[in-house]
Design an enzyme around this catalytic site. Structure first.
Site, PDB file in Angstrom:
ATOM      1  N   GLY A 189       0.805  -1.220   0.000  1.00  0.00           N
ATOM      2  CA  GLY A 189       0.000   0.000   0.000  1.00  0.00           C
ATOM      3  C   GLY A 189       0.833   1.262   0.000  1.00  0.00           C
ATOM      4  O   GLY A 189       1.580   1.509   0.940  1.00  0.00           O
ATOM      5  N   SER A 190       0.721   2.098  -1.028  1.00  0.00           N
ATOM      6  CA  SER A 190       1.619   3.247  -1.131  1.00  0.00           C
ATOM      7  C   SER A 190       1.186   4.164  -2.272  1.00  0.00           C
ATOM      8  O   SER A 190       0.057   4.064  -2.765  1.00  0.00           O
ATOM      9  CB  SER A 190       3.054   2.756  -1.355  1.00  0.00           C
ATOM     10  OG  SER A 190       3.061   1.698  -2.301  1.00  0.00           O
TER      11      SER A 190
END
EC number: 4.1.1.65
Length: 232
Positions: A189-190
């Site tokens: 997640g980023s």
């Protein structure tokens, strides 16, 4: 033989960075299953998700120096004029920033949005707030590349997110990059920010789904205005 080729072409390769995590998830599944059998199946599902997360599919990248290609899979979360991070040394004037947010189901292999030479690689420690928030560009841990191109210098910033705790970048200063070439990966997640100099016109809109190495984010030298989209 045709069935074998069909299966082989359907299975997406897994990036080598994911092997230790997939193995750890599977071993944990065996241990949990030994303790309580239903936990094995839960662990197996998580193992399959981990393999899916680290997938590394082939992409067909347009080879046109006037095009800026998405460096990540995900959702376009920002298209606006913003002053780039100081560590990139791109000046104090606002530049066009296009952000792509990756959730835990997106492919997280990062690709170069343009062809050029890496001028600098700059890592900065920080916090881990939700990468979809605008303040993540300033507050979160990040790693920025500056790429010299025929249209000037372009910034590409890997930003850690709420769950992400590890930014990987295997590109080095002075090395050449082709558009679509893999240069890094962020775990779990980023977000990726692309900072573009004057002359770049956006070719995506907010909420649009982007595919790394294939979706055109912006274009140089075009007389067309910004893209107008209709939700249907």
């Amino acid at each position: 033989m045709s069935l074998f080729n069909t299966v082989r072409n359907t299975i997406v390769p897994v990036h080598k960075e994911g092997y230790p995590f997939i193995a750890a998830f599977f071993v944990a599944s065996l241990i949990l299953g030994w303790i309580f059998k239903p936990l094995f199946w839960i662990g197996l599902i998580l193992t399959l998700w981990c393999a899916y997360f680290f997938r590394d599919p082939e992409r067909m990248t347009p080879q046109d120096d006037d095009l800026v290609i998405s460096p990540a899979d995900g959702k376009v979360s920002s298209v606006q004029m913003v002053v780039p991070p100081a560590e990139l040394n791109l000046g104090s004037e606002p530049m066009l920033r296009i952000s792509v947010f990756m959730n835990v189901f997106n492919c997280h292999v990062n690709r170069s949005p343009v062809r050029g030479r890496i001028v600098s690689v700059n890592y900065r420690s920080g916090s881990f707030v939700n990468a979809e928030l605008d303040k993540a560009s300033e507050d979160n841990e990040r790693n920025g590349l500056v790429i010299e191109t025929s249209h000037g210098q372009i910034g590409v910033v890997q930003i850690a997110g709420l769950v992400a705790r590890r930014i990987l970048c295997w590109a080095n200063t002075g090395e050449p990059l082709d558009a679509g070439e893999r240069f890094g990966l962020i775990r779990f997640g980023s977000r990726l920010d692309v900072f573009l100099p004057a002359g770049a016109a956006p070719r995506v809109t907010l909420g649009q789904t982007a595919i790394a190495g294939e979706t055109v984010l912006a274009e140089f030298g075009s007389t067309k205005g910004p893209v107008v989209s209709r939700r249907s």
